[in-house]
Each structure stands twice: as C-alpha cells, then as structure tokens.
Design an enzyme around this catalytic site. Sequence first.
Site, PDB file in Angstrom:
ATOM      1  N   LYS A 186       0.864  -1.193   0.000  1.00 13.10           N
ATOM      2  CA  LYS A 186       0.000   0.000   0.000  1.00 13.10           C
ATOM      3  C   LYS A 186       0.892   1.232   0.000  1.00 13.10           C
ATOM      4  CE  LYS A 186      -4.079   1.854  -0.153  1.00 13.10           C
ATOM      5  NZ  LYS A 186      -4.807   1.830  -1.457  1.00 13.10           N
ATOM      6  N   ASP A 219      -5.800  -3.289  -1.734  1.00 15.24           N
ATOM      7  CA  ASP A 219      -7.218  -3.204  -2.073  1.00 15.24           C
ATOM      8  C   ASP A 219      -7.490  -3.883  -3.421  1.00 15.24           C
ATOM      9  OD1 ASP A 219      -5.554  -1.163  -2.915  1.00 15.24           O
ATOM     10  OD2 ASP A 219      -7.119   0.347  -3.038  1.00 15.24           O
ATOM     11  N   ASP A 243      -3.089 -10.716   7.419  1.00 17.79           N
ATOM     12  CA  ASP A 243      -4.085 -11.199   8.379  1.00 17.79           C
ATOM     13  C   ASP A 243      -5.477 -11.142   7.752  1.00 17.79           C
ATOM     14  OD1 ASP A 243      -5.370 -12.029  10.669  1.00 17.79           O
ATOM     15  OD2 ASP A 243      -4.897 -10.251  11.854  1.00 17.79           O
TER      16      ASP A 243
END
Length: 349
Positions: A186, A219, A243
């Site tokens: 990210k 995402d 996770d």
Amino acid sequence: MRNYKIAVIPGDGIGTEVLAAGIDVLHALARNGDFAISPQQLPWSSDQYLHLGHYIPDGGLERLKTFDAIFFGAVGSEKVPDHVSLWGLRLPICQGFDQYANVRPARVLPGVTSPLTNGKDIDWVVIRENSEGEYAGNGGRVHRGLPIEVATETSVFTRRGVERIHRFSFELARKRPRKHLTLVTKSNAQRHGMVMWDEIFYEVAKEYPDVTTRRELVDAMTTRMVLKPATIDVMVATNLHADILSDLAAALSGSLGIAPTANLNPEREFPSMFEPIHGSAFDIAGKGIANPIATFWTAAMMLEHLGEAKAAARLMKAIETVTAAKVHTPDLGGTATTKQVTQAVIAAL
C-alpha cells in the site's frame, strides 16, 4: 523411534474441542508410523486469566522452549477484551520466539464447494510478516477522556524484518511449480514504511531470477482474489494486510473451518507454533460441531516442519478422502459432528 514433545495450548472456545481431535488424529497417525508424539497440555486460557490474572505464567516462555513444537487452539473470550487476550497469549509467543513467517495455504479441498464459480483455481500460499509492521505494539494514548485525547498506532518496519520475510517468500515460491510471487503493498498511501517494503522486495528479487513477480496494492488484491484466482500463487504481505487477506482466502476456499496456519521460526532457534485460523468461535463453542479439518491440516504442517513429510502426506490424503466423501460439519453445509469427522479421518488413516 523419534519422539516429539508437543506443547498443547487449547486456549478458548472451540480451541479445546478441535485440539483434542487433533491430538487423537496425531496419535492414530503415529501408531502406524515410526515416530511418537508426547503432548503436554498447558491450561493457558482466558479462564485462567480471569482466575489468576495472567495467560502465560512466570517462566512460561522458558518452559515452551523445551518443546519441539507448539499446537495452539484459539484465544478470545467474550469476558476479556480482544486486545488483552491477543497480547496476553498469542503475540507474546509469536514475537518472543521470533516466529516471523506466518504461512497460510489455501485451496479448495475435494468435496468442498467454493463460493466462487472459479474456486477450483485457488491454490495459494499467503505469507504474513509476523513480528513487526502494524502489530509491533508501538504507540500509546494520552489525555484519556478529554477532548484532546490522542491515540497513536505506529507501524514499524525494519530492514532486517522486511528482508527476511521477502527472502523466505522467494524461497517458498521457488519450490512451487509456478514459481510466482505477488508483492502486496500500500505504498501509494503509506509512503515511508511501505515504500521501503517495496524497495527491499525488488532488491531481494535480483537473487531469484527464476521467480516471476507481480506487485499489487492490497485493495486491488482483494478483487484479484475474487475475480482472477488463477493469476495468484504465493503472496507476501505485512502483518495486518496478510491477516485480512488470509481470512478472505479461507472463506473463498469454502470455510474458515478448513484453514491452517504455521507460525515459523525458520532458523529453528525456537519452537514454531501451529494453529487453525478460525478463532474461538463463541457461537458454536460447546456444541460439538466445530470443523476439525483446519486443525488436522495444521497438524500436517507441523509434521512437515518436524521432518515427518511422509506422515504429513498421509494425513493430507486422509483429510481429502473424508472431505471428498462429504463428511462435513455445518459450516460446509453438512450435518457431521466434530467427533464424526475425527473418526472418519482416523478410519481413513
């Protein structure tokens, strides 16, 4: 005969049920093999915390060091805040024993139906950095209860921590047929730690020219997992991102009840810990219907880590025989109990 000393920490909720089933299966497997297991149960749980004020007693980690592996059920109770239980039991073991490589395979087992029409294409390994990142515990709160109250949660990325998880991921990807590794990041929004995460990945990649790589924002990775599962093989992500992605991977594979985990200290300086990912599942605890397949698959990963590859393969074959026969617990649309699935796997062995 090789005899493995296993620390058994059932913990909370369905952890107590599925770990008992896992030990039964391991004993059955060992009876027909050339090794033995010596499980020792440790009552570290939320009930103990409520009674004594701690999860891990004084000297607990030193005691754990004497075991060959740790078999972990779940931690979490409706009577204890989640951050207290997690930081009281699981994270002290993972971080204290430098179990920095969290490995979570995902595929649709025979007889199991994925919610995806292209679920047969799922054959992934999610590798999660397990020692730092977003779960480093760095931060704090000041001026509690006041209008100017501030809470900080700082992600911590070290060159050593990032480099070793990337190298572990490349090594694992190299051993798989497709030799493909996806970097999950990210760094468009997190311009310091995540940019370093990316840069170190490509530095390490130079040492593995036989491994094909891809970079994907976290995402976008969720959509790729749903829409184009065949384009994924191994993925490496930070503590938080992996996770989340690994739970999605489990759900897309059919159920959280079938998903295993290994928390590895690859250098074997400390024992590694093996746990199913489903958590304590308060809603079904005590009903005898928890799916033990995740625990059995986790046990196979533990055996492989211990050097018992033949036994691990036998166990996986027995698991697949049972799932193919549709001996399923309710999470997979069946009516079988935990005990019935366990008996079926033992019979298959």
